[in-house]
Write an enzyme that holds these catalytic residues in place. Structure first.
Site, mmCIF file in Angstrom:
data_model
loop_
_atom_site.group_PDB
_atom_site.id
_atom_site.type_symbol
_atom_site.label_atom_id
_atom_site.label_comp_id
_atom_site.label_asym_id
_atom_site.label_seq_id
_atom_site.Cartn_x
_atom_site.Cartn_y
_atom_site.Cartn_z
ATOM 1 N N LEU A 129 0.828 -1.201 0.000
ATOM 2 C CA LEU A 129 0.000 0.000 0.000
ATOM 3 C C LEU A 129 0.865 1.253 0.000
ATOM 4 O O LEU A 129 2.085 1.184 0.155
ATOM 5 C CB LEU A 129 -0.931 -0.022 1.215
ATOM 6 C CG LEU A 129 -1.867 -1.248 1.288
ATOM 7 C CD1 LEU A 129 -2.544 -1.327 2.645
ATOM 8 C CD2 LEU A 129 -2.894 -1.201 0.171
ATOM 9 N N THR A 143 6.118 0.771 2.315
ATOM 10 C CA THR A 143 7.141 1.589 2.963
ATOM 11 C C THR A 143 6.431 2.614 3.827
ATOM 12 O O THR A 143 5.887 3.599 3.318
ATOM 13 C CB THR A 143 8.029 2.290 1.928
ATOM 14 O OG1 THR A 143 8.674 1.304 1.116
ATOM 15 C CG2 THR A 143 9.106 3.136 2.615
ATOM 16 N N LYS A 183 14.885 0.391 4.818
ATOM 17 C CA LYS A 183 14.374 0.902 3.547
ATOM 18 C C LYS A 183 14.517 2.426 3.485
ATOM 19 O O LYS A 183 14.854 2.984 2.427
ATOM 20 C CB LYS A 183 12.911 0.495 3.376
ATOM 21 C CG LYS A 183 12.212 1.089 2.164
ATOM 22 C CD LYS A 183 12.775 0.597 0.843
ATOM 23 C CE LYS A 183 12.076 1.265 -0.343
ATOM 24 N NZ LYS A 183 10.677 0.843 -0.515
ATOM 25 N N LYS A 212 7.625 10.982 -0.662
ATOM 26 C CA LYS A 212 6.958 10.440 0.519
ATOM 27 C C LYS A 212 7.954 9.723 1.420
ATOM 28 O O LYS A 212 7.967 9.912 2.643
ATOM 29 C CB LYS A 212 5.839 9.494 0.078
ATOM 30 C CG LYS A 212 5.047 8.854 1.213
ATOM 31 C CD LYS A 212 5.564 7.490 1.639
ATOM 32 C CE LYS A 212 5.399 6.451 0.555
ATOM 33 N NZ LYS A 212 5.815 5.101 1.034
#
Length: 301
Positions: free
Chosen positions: A77, A108, A185, A253
């Protein structure tokens, strides 16, 4: 048939739900289906599930319906809010999944959100592994993504047969406890964001100084930013941006998640500013590899 931490036989047919069928989620889910697992799928826009339904997956009407009777629920998502809604909202995974179901979050969302989701799911007797991926649509389709997993050893062992379906087994890594995958990440995408912004500034300076293109190509390729340059070079050669895999908006983001964890990152702040400017100029949905070219060619005052 419930999963236990000791059962890691790759040949075992699992009952899997895959939630989130965007650019990355669809090819990842296809690997689960191709491996012979029993797959249920759900997407907020139902039309995206139809092709997988035609290929043999069960199309569910809600996250709760998709999660019912499943051994593993996989999420892919956009952001923390979407993950929380799908897991814990009305008709969410927590209201449909049986106790001991394993949730594998490939999104993430950052380490704080991952740990928060794990804690909330424990209240529902559900298990959680954060396993965000790196790479774009091409590697997702080929099954060669990188995967950074965080969680209890037993839970990651259960998830591993699925992670190996969309990830290159040599790049599927268990990096620590819950939240560690999400943290790793962010660190990785921080380096990507700074590298792309650095290449953009280098191209802009080189253009201002009238350096020959072949010289610039060699200088960047052989320099510290060389690892990020091949994708940019492909666009330079093609003369046109590719179909977007990992977009400028998605990178922005992720960089904002870095700043949420550690606000004293001035270079990340600058890279976010570049991404915001590209978005305002209508390029937020461009592939990140095109960002340095936009930086080279755009008059930003």
């Amino acid at each position: 048939m419930r999963l236990t931490g000791g059962m890691t036989d790759d040949s075992r047919r699992l009952r899997v739900a895959f939630l989130g069928l965007g650019r990355m989620g669809t090819p990842m889910a296809r690997h689960v289906l191709a491996a012979g697992h029993d797959l249920a799928v759900w997407n907020r826009s139902p039309g995206k599930a139809e092709a997988l339904g035609s290929a043999g997956a069960t199309v569910a009407g809600s996250p709760a319906e998709a999660a019912a009777g499943r051994d593993v629920v996989v999420l892919m998502l956009a952001d923390p809010d979407a993950v929380e809604r799908v897991l814990l909202g009305p008709d969410g995974v927590a209201s449909g999944a049986a106790p001991d179901t394993l949730v594998v979050d490939a999104s993430t969302i950052g380490p704080d959100a991952s740990r928060r989701m794990a804690g909330r799911l424990r209240e529902h007797r559900l298990r959680y592994v954060d396993a965000p991926v790196y790479g774009s649509v091409g590697p997702a389709t080929e099954g060669t993504l990188g995967v950074l997993a965080g969680g209890a050893d037993a839970d990651v062992a259960v998830a591993r047969p699925l992670l190996d379906l969309w990830g290159d087994p040599e790049q599927v890594r268990h990096v620590g406890p819950t939240g560690a995958g999400s943290a790793a990440k962010l660190v990785r995408n921080l380096t990507l964001g700074l590298a792309l912004a650095g290449i953009g500034d280098a191209l802009r300076l080189a253009a201002t100084l009238d350096l020959p293109a072949d010289v610039v190509d060699e200088l960047i390729a052989d320099g510290p930013l060389g690892a990020a340059f091949p994708g940019v070079r492909q666009i330079l050669s093609a003369g046109a941006p590719p179909t977007a895999g990992f977009t400028v908006d998605m990178l922005s983001k992720d960089l904002r998640l870095c700043l949420a964890a550690e606000p004293r990152l001035p270079l990340v702040e600058a890279a976010v500013g570049v991404g915001d400017a590209a978005h305002a100029d209508g390029h937020g949905q461009d592939d990140t590899r095109a960002l340095p070219l936009w930086m080279r060619d755009t008059d930003r005052g």
